[in-house]
Design an enzyme around this catalytic site. Structure first.
Site, PDB file in Angstrom:
ATOM      1  CB  SER A 165     -18.428  -4.740 -16.763  1.00 38.61           C
ATOM      2  OG  SER A 165     -18.236  -4.593 -18.134  1.00 38.61           O
TER       3      SER A 165
ATOM      4  CE  LYS B  44     -20.125  -6.809 -19.726  1.00 37.12           C
ATOM      5  NZ  LYS B  44     -18.753  -6.400 -20.001  1.00 37.12           N
TER       6      LYS B  44
ATOM      7  CE1 TYR C  88     -23.262  -5.256 -21.466  1.00 36.99           C
ATOM      8  CE2 TYR C  88     -22.781  -3.560 -23.097  1.00 36.99           C
ATOM      9  CZ  TYR C  88     -22.362  -4.393 -22.083  1.00 36.99           C
ATOM     10  OH  TYR C  88     -21.058  -4.354 -21.676  1.00 36.99           O
TER      11      TYR C  88
ATOM     12  CE1 TYR D  50     -14.671  -7.597 -18.160  1.00 36.48           C
ATOM     13  CE2 TYR D  50     -13.248  -6.043 -17.012  1.00 36.48           C
ATOM     14  CZ  TYR D  50     -14.493  -6.407 -17.475  1.00 36.48           C
ATOM     15  OH  TYR D  50     -15.564  -5.604 -17.259  1.00 36.48           O
TER      16      TYR D  50
ATOM     17  CB  VAL E   4     -14.943   0.791 -17.662  1.00 41.26           C
ATOM     18  CG1 VAL E   4     -14.215  -0.320 -18.347  1.00 41.26           C
ATOM     19  CG2 VAL E   4     -16.301   1.047 -18.239  1.00 41.26           C
TER      20      VAL E   4
HETATM   21  N1  GLN Z   1     -20.651  -0.433 -20.898  1.00 38.55           N
HETATM   22  C1  GLN Z   1     -19.277  -0.844 -21.000  1.00 38.55           C
HETATM   23  C2  GLN Z   1     -19.005  -1.483 -22.351  1.00 38.55           C
HETATM   24  O1  GLN Z   1     -19.798  -2.246 -22.805  1.00 38.55           O
HETATM   25  C3  GLN Z   1     -18.959  -1.802 -19.891  1.00 38.55           C
HETATM   26  C4  GLN Z   1     -17.544  -2.287 -19.932  1.00 38.55           C
HETATM   27  C5  GLN Z   1     -16.918  -2.525 -18.594  1.00 38.55           C
HETATM   28  O2  GLN Z   1     -17.352  -2.050 -17.559  1.00 38.55           O
HETATM   29  N2  GLN Z   1     -15.796  -3.219 -18.640  1.00 38.55           N
HETATM   30  O3  GLN Z   1     -18.025  -1.222 -22.984  1.00 38.55           O
END
Ligand code: GLN
Length: 339
Positions: A82, A85, A208, A260, A278
């Site tokens: 993530s 992003k 993505y 988050y 994650v």
């Molecule tokens: N690729 C992961 C997902 O889309 C990224 C989520 C994350 O790092 N929180 O679920």
């Protein structure tokens, strides 16, 4: 000085890091102090992530002058997840500008998990912000390119410029997530049903998913963060990757929603914009000073690295980075004389 999109001369409000020796010392201490904490669990909803060594732990600070300080496993690769992003958002902000991204993607926290479907339904199909999956997928859809392949190349090139080196795709992580990302495909379909994605939603999710599987190290994250801290100039390569205005807008969204539903606690403890992933990475930005990259795979329930948060909190305090901290006003010379 240039005017920003509001026709105002943008001034900055930043100090400086302490000297080289102090930063070097505190990076080592941050690693040492946080290493003993073994709480949290490794992500397993992407099956391959569960196979990582949970003891890996790297800490790195990159200064805006290009000096880099590292401790522990700062050169071990992991998937950016993530954290991508934030950087894809910066690239899209540069392309579309302040007003368009605010309207189309949004800047407010959902208060819900990063992969929430409910958040989309509660907000009439609006993706809400670029740091949760819905907003991130909608953001990736806005990358330049006539085909999914061209968009993927634009993502990879852009993130590589932030890192100052070519970033590689971890095909094993990509394939593991591509086989299990039904939820993200559902999110993209839902956005499509609300008219929020104009391209083939499954092709966008594929880009993505690849962007999340780009390999980085804690050192890369520190340099990527330092680029956002330095008005968009990569402090190691000297390349202008994005504009100062884009950095400011990206950092604002990271501050409000980068961790988050834990973003409030993060801001309360650390007082800086950050973004977690994650696989266990977190990037943090001290505007005008530098970037922090940390990596440790055990996560809290929201999906944020536990040791990573501890190490960053220590560095924020020890290096005087918290953007909300101030000292008592010192009377100016003229005021002193007249009193
Ligand atoms: N690729 C992961 C997902 O889309 C990224 C989520 C994350 O790092 N929180 O679920």
């Amino acid at each position: 000085m240039e005017l920003d999109s509001h026709g105002v001369e943008q001034q900055v409000s930043t100090g400086a890091l302490p000297g080289w020796d102090a930063v070097e010392h505190h990076v080592l201490v941050a690693h040492e102090r946080s290493r003993e904490h073994a709480d949290g669990v490794v992500a397993d909803y992407i099956p391959i992530l569960a196979t990582v060594d949970p003891e890996l732990f790297g800490v790195c600070v990159a200064e805006v002058d290009g000096e880099v300080h590292a401790a522990g496993d700062a050169d071990v690769s992991f998937s950016i997840q993530s954290i991508s992003k934030a950087f894809v958002y910066a690239l899209v902000c540069g392309r579309l500008g302040h007003e368009v991204v605010r309207e189309r993607i949004g800047v407010n926290n959902t208060g819900l998990a990063f992969n929430s479907v409910v958040a989309i339904e509660l907000n009439d199909g609006h993706p809400m912000n670029p740091m949760v999956n819905a907003g991130a997928i909608a953001t990736t859809a806005l990358m330049p390119g006539d085909t999914a392949e061209e968009q993927w190349q634009a993502v990879r090139d852009g993130l590589s410029r932030f890192a100052g080196r070519p970033l590689a795709l971890d095909t094993v992580v990509y394939e593991s997530e591509a086989a299990t990302n039904q939820r993200n495909r559902a999110i993209a379909r839902l956005l499509e049903s609300y008219g929020r994605i104009e391209l083939d939603p499954l092709a966008v999710v594929d880009v993505y998913t690849k962007q999340c599987a780009l390999l980085v190290t804690a050192r890369d994250l520190a340099i990527m963060g330092a680029t956002l801290a330095d008005g968009g100039i990569n402090p190691v390569t000297g390349e202008q990757v994005v504009s100062p205005e884009v950095c400011r807008d990206t950092l604002a969204v990271m501050a409000s929603t980068g961790l988050y539903e834990r973003s409030g606690e993060w801001l309360f403890e650390i007082g800086l914009p950050g973004k977690s992933g994650v696989a266990g990475g977190i990037v943090t930005i001290a505007p005008g000073k530098g970037g922090i990259g940390v990596f440790s795979p055990r996560l809290d329930p929201a999906g944020n690295s536990v040791r990573g948060q501890r190490a960053t909190a220590y560095l924020s305090r020890a290096l005087g980075l918290n953007t909300f901290a101030s000292a008592m006003h010192q009377p100016r010379a003229t005021e002193k004389e007249s009193s």
